[in-house]
Design a protein around this motif. Sequence first.
Motif, PDB file in Angstrom:
ATOM      1  N   UNK A  74       5.129 -12.417  -2.561  1.00  0.00           N
ATOM      2  CA  UNK A  74       4.046 -11.900  -1.740  1.00  0.00           C
ATOM      3  C   UNK A  74       3.212 -10.983  -2.628  1.00  0.00           C
ATOM      4  N   UNK A  75       1.910 -11.190  -2.591  1.00  0.00           N
ATOM      5  CA  UNK A  75       1.010 -10.430  -3.471  1.00  0.00           C
ATOM      6  C   UNK A  75       0.065  -9.564  -2.645  1.00  0.00           C
ATOM      7  N   UNK A  76      -0.202  -8.404  -3.159  1.00  0.00           N
ATOM      8  CA  UNK A  76      -1.058  -7.434  -2.484  1.00  0.00           C
ATOM      9  C   UNK A  76      -2.259  -7.063  -3.338  1.00  0.00           C
ATOM     10  N   UNK A  77      -3.343  -6.733  -2.679  1.00  0.00           N
ATOM     11  CA  UNK A  77      -4.452  -6.004  -3.296  1.00  0.00           C
ATOM     12  C   UNK A  77      -4.402  -4.575  -2.757  1.00  0.00           C
ATOM     13  N   UNK A  78      -4.582  -3.632  -3.667  1.00  0.00           N
ATOM     14  CA  UNK A  78      -4.634  -2.215  -3.347  1.00  0.00           C
ATOM     15  C   UNK A  78      -5.958  -1.657  -3.854  1.00  0.00           C
ATOM     16  N   UNK A  79      -6.283  -0.458  -3.403  1.00  0.00           N
ATOM     17  CA  UNK A  79      -7.435   0.219  -3.978  1.00  0.00           C
ATOM     18  C   UNK A  79      -7.177   1.730  -4.009  1.00  0.00           C
ATOM     19  N   UNK A  80      -7.855   2.373  -4.924  1.00  0.00           N
ATOM     20  CA  UNK A  80      -7.743   3.822  -5.039  1.00  0.00           C
ATOM     21  C   UNK A  80      -9.118   4.404  -5.278  1.00  0.00           C
ATOM     22  N   UNK A  81      -9.571   5.190  -4.330  1.00  0.00           N
ATOM     23  CA  UNK A  81     -10.847   5.886  -4.458  1.00  0.00           C
ATOM     24  C   UNK A  81     -10.614   7.232  -5.131  1.00  0.00           C
ATOM     25  N   UNK A  82     -11.650   7.795  -5.726  1.00  0.00           N
ATOM     26  CA  UNK A  82     -11.497   9.092  -6.404  1.00  0.00           C
ATOM     27  C   UNK A  82     -10.929  10.151  -5.466  1.00  0.00           C
ATOM     28  N   UNK A  83      -9.898  10.837  -5.930  1.00  0.00           N
ATOM     29  CA  UNK A  83      -9.305  11.908  -5.155  1.00  0.00           C
ATOM     30  C   UNK A  83      -8.437  11.463  -4.002  1.00  0.00           C
ATOM     31  N   UNK A  84      -8.209  10.157  -3.886  1.00  0.00           N
ATOM     32  CA  UNK A  84      -7.402   9.638  -2.778  1.00  0.00           C
ATOM     33  C   UNK A  84      -6.205   8.868  -3.309  1.00  0.00           C
ATOM     34  N   UNK A  85      -5.232   8.661  -2.427  1.00  0.00           N
ATOM     35  CA  UNK A  85      -4.065   7.886  -2.809  1.00  0.00           C
ATOM     36  C   UNK A  85      -4.389   6.401  -2.799  1.00  0.00           C
ATOM     37  N   UNK A  86      -3.624   5.661  -3.568  1.00  0.00           N
ATOM     38  CA  UNK A  86      -3.758   4.218  -3.556  1.00  0.00           C
ATOM     39  C   UNK A  86      -3.362   3.683  -2.190  1.00  0.00           C
ATOM     40  N   UNK A  87      -4.132   2.722  -1.680  1.00  0.00           N
ATOM     41  CA  UNK A  87      -3.850   2.184  -0.357  1.00  0.00           C
ATOM     42  C   UNK A  87      -3.865   0.664  -0.377  1.00  0.00           C
ATOM     43  N   UNK A  88      -3.110   0.095   0.542  1.00  0.00           N
ATOM     44  CA  UNK A  88      -3.022  -1.347   0.652  1.00  0.00           C
ATOM     45  C   UNK A  88      -4.271  -1.894   1.331  1.00  0.00           C
ATOM     46  N   UNK A  89      -4.816  -2.941   0.762  1.00  0.00           N
ATOM     47  CA  UNK A  89      -6.029  -3.565   1.296  1.00  0.00           C
ATOM     48  C   UNK A  89      -5.691  -4.888   1.987  1.00  0.00           C
ATOM     49  N   UNK A  90      -4.942  -5.730   1.313  1.00  0.00           N
ATOM     50  CA  UNK A  90      -4.654  -7.058   1.852  1.00  0.00           C
ATOM     51  C   UNK A  90      -3.383  -7.602   1.211  1.00  0.00           C
ATOM     52  N   UNK A  91      -2.800  -8.555   1.903  1.00  0.00           N
ATOM     53  CA  UNK A  91      -1.518  -9.123   1.465  1.00  0.00           C
ATOM     54  C   UNK A  91      -1.519 -10.621   1.737  1.00  0.00           C
ATOM     55  N   UNK A  92      -0.913 -11.378   0.833  1.00  0.00           N
ATOM     56  CA  UNK A  92      -0.744 -12.812   1.064  1.00  0.00           C
ATOM     57  C   UNK A  92       0.674 -13.194   0.700  1.00  0.00           C
TER      58      UNK A  92
ATOM     59  N   UNK B  99     -16.001   1.727  -2.191  1.00  0.00           N
ATOM     60  CA  UNK B  99     -16.012   2.104  -3.598  1.00  0.00           C
ATOM     61  C   UNK B  99     -14.640   2.611  -4.020  1.00  0.00           C
ATOM     62  N   UNK B 100     -14.077   1.977  -5.031  1.00  0.00           N
ATOM     63  CA  UNK B 100     -12.727   2.299  -5.487  1.00  0.00           C
ATOM     64  C   UNK B 100     -12.397   1.426  -6.687  1.00  0.00           C
ATOM     65  N   UNK B 101     -11.280   1.737  -7.312  1.00  0.00           N
ATOM     66  CA  UNK B 101     -10.690   0.832  -8.296  1.00  0.00           C
ATOM     67  C   UNK B 101      -9.690  -0.042  -7.551  1.00  0.00           C
ATOM     68  N   UNK B 102      -9.797  -1.342  -7.751  1.00  0.00           N
ATOM     69  CA  UNK B 102      -8.961  -2.304  -7.038  1.00  0.00           C
ATOM     70  C   UNK B 102      -7.895  -2.859  -7.980  1.00  0.00           C
ATOM     71  N   UNK B 103      -6.679  -2.951  -7.453  1.00  0.00           N
ATOM     72  CA  UNK B 103      -5.522  -3.393  -8.214  1.00  0.00           C
ATOM     73  C   UNK B 103      -4.765  -4.469  -7.431  1.00  0.00           C
ATOM     74  N   UNK B 104      -4.041  -5.299  -8.174  1.00  0.00           N
ATOM     75  CA  UNK B 104      -3.099  -6.195  -7.511  1.00  0.00           C
ATOM     76  C   UNK B 104      -1.687  -5.845  -7.967  1.00  0.00           C
ATOM     77  N   UNK B 105      -0.720  -6.248  -7.162  1.00  0.00           N
ATOM     78  CA  UNK B 105       0.680  -6.113  -7.506  1.00  0.00           C
ATOM     79  C   UNK B 105       1.451  -6.897  -6.464  1.00  0.00           C
ATOM     80  N   UNK B 106       2.759  -7.006  -6.651  1.00  0.00           N
ATOM     81  CA  UNK B 106       3.518  -7.725  -5.647  1.00  0.00           C
ATOM     82  C   UNK B 106       3.824  -6.799  -4.477  1.00  0.00           C
ATOM     83  N   UNK B 107       4.609  -7.318  -3.509  1.00  0.00           N
ATOM     84  CA  UNK B 107       4.870  -6.602  -2.259  1.00  0.00           C
ATOM     85  C   UNK B 107       5.435  -5.202  -2.496  1.00  0.00           C
TER      86      UNK B 107
END
Length: 114
Positions: free
Chosen positions: A33-51, A90-98
């Motif tokens: 299972x793969x996820x996209x996450x994002x992290x905006x300046x000054x905020x924690x990384x958050x989950x955006x979507x999952x497949x 607006x954020x930096x977007x990352x992928x990673x697994x579940x």
Amino acid sequence: QVQLVESGGGLVQNGGSLRLSCVTSIFMFSIKTMNWYRQAPGKQRELVARISNGQNTEYADFVKGRFTISRDNDKRAVYLQMTSLKPEDTAVYYCNDYSATYPWGQGTQVTVSS
């Protein structure tokens, strides 16, 4: 060591679209299972979507109806089609697994101007 390489970010206007890609070297990618996450300046990384490995998808409420996650197991890649972009995306977007098992990639910067 597994590599996660995100690309496709950029500067877009409010309402614009972008397609992000994440190419991986994950062994047996197809069962992950793969996820996209994002992290905006000054905020924690958050989950955006999952497949899931069965192509089931889930989205955070703040992107539902605007973003679409997909995958290509042959290429060991996961994608994020983003439409109707807003400045708050607006954020930096990352992928990673579940479980965010692997070392984080460099991410790809998405900037949405108002």
